[in-house]
Design a protein around this motif. Structure first.
Motif, mmCIF file in Angstrom:
data_model
loop_
_atom_site.group_PDB
_atom_site.id
_atom_site.type_symbol
_atom_site.label_atom_id
_atom_site.label_comp_id
_atom_site.label_asym_id
_atom_site.label_seq_id
_atom_site.Cartn_x
_atom_site.Cartn_y
_atom_site.Cartn_z
ATOM 1 N N THR A 79 0.840 -1.197 0.000
ATOM 2 C CA THR A 79 0.000 0.000 0.000
ATOM 3 C C THR A 79 0.871 1.241 0.000
ATOM 4 N N ILE A 80 0.344 2.298 -0.592
ATOM 5 C CA ILE A 80 0.958 3.623 -0.527
ATOM 6 C C ILE A 80 -0.051 4.540 0.151
ATOM 7 N N GLN A 81 0.355 5.126 1.267
ATOM 8 C CA GLN A 81 -0.537 6.022 2.002
ATOM 9 C C GLN A 81 0.049 7.429 1.954
ATOM 10 N N TYR A 82 -0.795 8.401 1.680
ATOM 11 C CA TYR A 82 -0.332 9.776 1.555
ATOM 12 C C TYR A 82 -1.495 10.709 1.856
ATOM 13 N N GLY A 83 -1.215 12.011 1.852
ATOM 14 C CA GLY A 83 -2.270 12.992 2.094
ATOM 15 C C GLY A 83 -2.273 13.503 3.514
ATOM 16 N N GLU A 109 -3.585 3.708 -1.374
ATOM 17 C CA GLU A 109 -3.608 3.016 -2.659
ATOM 18 C C GLU A 109 -3.093 1.596 -2.478
ATOM 19 N N ARG A 110 -3.736 0.663 -3.115
ATOM 20 C CA ARG A 110 -3.289 -0.717 -3.061
ATOM 21 C C ARG A 110 -2.625 -1.087 -4.392
ATOM 22 N N ILE A 163 5.076 3.638 2.420
ATOM 23 C CA ILE A 163 4.922 2.419 1.605
ATOM 24 C C ILE A 163 5.087 1.215 2.517
ATOM 25 N N THR A 164 4.080 0.352 2.557
ATOM 26 C CA THR A 164 4.071 -0.762 3.497
ATOM 27 C C THR A 164 3.693 -2.062 2.780
#
Length: 631
Positions: free
Chosen positions: A215-219, A227-228, A251-252
């Motif tokens: 996953t990408i986490q942002y904001g 986002e997956r 990013i995890t």
């Protein structure tokens, strides 16, 4: 006539009487009236209240414990708040407050009760970034207190990054106080990943993927976007990426055992893959990539990068304990607080993930799980290490730091079986004897077959400069002066002082003036037609005497390029003269590295001789013991 005289006398008496009355009135006007008292008011801000009772207030300010009585009116004003269950002063204890003192008595206490707590991601003098809150400004007059165990002052440099060990006290939207309230064992390390071939801190673009879904986490913190992505899918994130519109990018991998690959970053192993997760931050000079992962898993990638995996198990275990201790010291006090990273992945700290994980080194890490090296006083030891000794080590004074004299467990000793038996009470140890030029010259020109590393190729070496390049030596000297002007001095009026280096074209003499413990070069004198210079510290000396062209010849006859730095500071020098000028010189030396702490090849040979990792560490770090942080 008599009547006239009587009238004159009467008139005189009246005049005297009026004069006396006038004088009395004038004197009374000159007498000062009662002086109006002007109270002395002082306000101390952001203090830590240690104790409060019905009569006294005790607080901690700038490292000092101070106690004051309350003014009577303050007690009267607050006594009405008291109940049998809770006295008015109870709420003051262990709080941050501004305290008003009037004539040395407490007349007002303003408690600051707004606090937040969260994972600290980064910090500098402008503010602290906290997960879930974002960047919070730091007040100009902020204070910091370590409130567990021994009460003491602290700063943002003492925050534990990646952890929520501190409460932040907020006033007017700024952090007015830090309260470090916990000291728990830390399990995760945050590593700043440099660019290809460790070229720099920043990336223009990162192309990444994972061997599992990720996953990408942002904001924004209060409205993050997730986002997956599928395993193997490559994502390019550049400086102008929309991901950076509002804060960090995380990013995890979906699985704990998943690994993130940085496809456009090169290492010796090829494309590196990393355990844990990544946090990306856009800085002024580019993208900063921080890899957070468990400390033990970090060591899986450090030990094989720092010591050959083929070395004996006990040597690898000693290396693992050294590496863990070194890393933990930086977890306590981060190397990159502005990015929330404890260390980077280069030789500036410890090389990480340059070599693939190996079973032997991973086993060494697992078999020493959680063990750190502590001094006799119970502090974390400085676990310095280097490649190869010349049969002698030295102490930390080679680095010329203020801390060096306190690192008494780092001793100059012979690295041989005899070194372990050296009598500490002897009048002059071998390490001290080798400060003398003649003693060291005899030592370095002799091969001690009993030394642990006598068969190692770096145990002895030579370096010959056939044609001295004065221009290159001058340029190098200037660079070292610019790096630290305290350590390159010029002879002026009979004294060595710090001043700009004058250009020279001829060298009249080169000699070692002072040796440190164990015989390491400590002060080098260069006599030139531009001036006489003193070069201080073995690292500087190793730079100045390297001409950038000549090769080092090891004792096995092999030749090695040495572009910038000589192998060690353990050498003697002989000069070749043409009339009054030095035209060349030859160094006879030994060892590879600074010579402080553990010799890695020494540890290898000790392990081959049957010594355990604990015995190896005790040999190199006098009086230190390996144990878990919490037992």
């Amino acid at each position: 006539m008599k009547a006239f005289l009587c009238l004159l006398g009467l008139l005189l008496l009246i005049i005297l009487l009026f004069a006396r009355i006038a004088s009395a009135l004038l004197h009374r006007e000159e007498q000062p009236g009662p002086v109006e008292h002007v109270p002395v008011i002082k306000v101390v801000t952001n203090v830590w209240i240690m104790e409060a009772d019905e009569e006294h207030l005790k607080f901690y300010q700038d490292g000092e414990e101070l106690g004051y009585r309350y003014a009577a009116e303050y007690i009267v004003g607050h006594a009405a708040d008291s109940t049998e269950e809770s006295a008015w002063y109870i709420s003051l204890r262990e709080q941050v407050a501004d305290v008003e003192l009037t004539d040395g008595l407490v007349t007002a206490v303003t408690v600051k009760s707004e606090k937040i707590n969260g994972k600290v991601l980064s910090a500098d003098q402008s503010g602290v970034e906290v997960e879930g809150y974002g960047h919070i400004p730091l007040a100009a007059d902020y204070k910091g207190y370590r409130v567990y165990n021994t009460l003491e002052m602290c700063t943002v440099r003492d925050l534990a990054f990646g952890y929520n060990f501190a409460d932040l006290v907020i006033e007017n939207g700024e952090i007015c106080c830090l309260l470090i309230a916990r000291d728990e064992a830390m399990e995760y390390i945050r590593v700043l990943i440099k660019g290809s071939d460790f070229a720099g801190l920043y990336h223009e673009e990162l192309v990444l993927t994972s061997d599992t879904g990720f996953t990408i986490q942002y904001g924004a913190y209060d409205d993050p976007v997730t986002e997956r992505h599928a395993a193997g899918e490559q994502i390019a994130i550049g400086r102008d990426s929309a991901y950076f519109n509002d804060g960090r990018v995380v990013i995890t991998p979906d699985a704990l055992t998943g690994r993130i690959s940085l496809c456009n970053v090169s290492r010796s192993q090829g494309t590196p893959a990393y355990r844990g997760h990544f946090e990306l931050e856009l800085a002024e000079d580019g993208i900063v990539a921080v890899n957070e992962l468990p400390l033990e898993e970090y060591l899986y990638c450090v030990v094989p990068s720092e010591m050959p995996a083929s070395y004996p198990k006990e040597a690898l275990k000693a290396q693992a304990i050294c590496a863990r201790t070194y890393a933990y010291g930086h977890m306590v006090r981060a190397g990159y607080p502005q990015y929330g990273a404890h260390v980077d992945d280069s030789t500036s700290y410890q090389v990480y993930n340059n070599i693939l994980e190996q079973q032997s080194t991973t086993t060494a890490v697992k078999e020493t799980y959680g063990r750190l090296l502590f001094t006799a006083e119970g502090n974390l030891a400085g676990t310095y290490y280097y490649s190869t000794s010349c049969g002698m080590g030295t102490d930390a004074n080679v680095w010329k730091t203020a801390e060096a004299p306190t690192l008494t467990y780092l001793k100059a000793k012979e690295i041989s079986p005899a070194g372990a038996l050296e009598d500490a009470a002897a009048e002059l140890s071998l390490g001290e004897q080798l400060r003398e030029e003649e003693s060291f010259a005899e030592f370095i020109r002799t091969k001690n077959e009993d030394a642990y590393e006598a068969a190692e190729s770096w145990y002895r070496w030579s370096y010959q400069v056939k044609e001295l390049d004065a221009a290159h030596m001058y340029e190098t000297l200037v660079k070292r002066f610019q790096a630290n002007s305290r350590l390159v001095l010029t002879l002026k009026n009979g004294e060595y002082v710090s001043m700009d280096i004058k250009e020279f074209t001829k060298v009249k003499d080169i000699y070692v003036e002072t040796r440190g413990a164990g015989g390491v070069c400590d002060e080098l004198i260069l006599v030139t037609n531009g001036g006489t210079y003193k070069v201080i510290a073995e690292n500087n000396i190793r730079y100045v005497l390297n001409d950038g062209k000549s090769k080092v010849v090891r004792q096995d006859g092999s030749e090695v390029n040495s572009a910038n730095l000589l192998p060690s500071g353990f050498f003697v020098i002989s000069v070749a003269m043409d009339k009054e000028n030095v035209v060349g010189y030859t160094l006879t030396g030994g060892g590879f590295g600074h010579g402080v702490g553990m010799s890695q090849n020494g540890a290898r040979d000790m392990a081959k001789a049957g010594l355990t990792s604990d015995s190896i560490l005790t040999f190199f770090f006098d009086g230190c013991t390996a144990r878990a942080l919490i037992e």
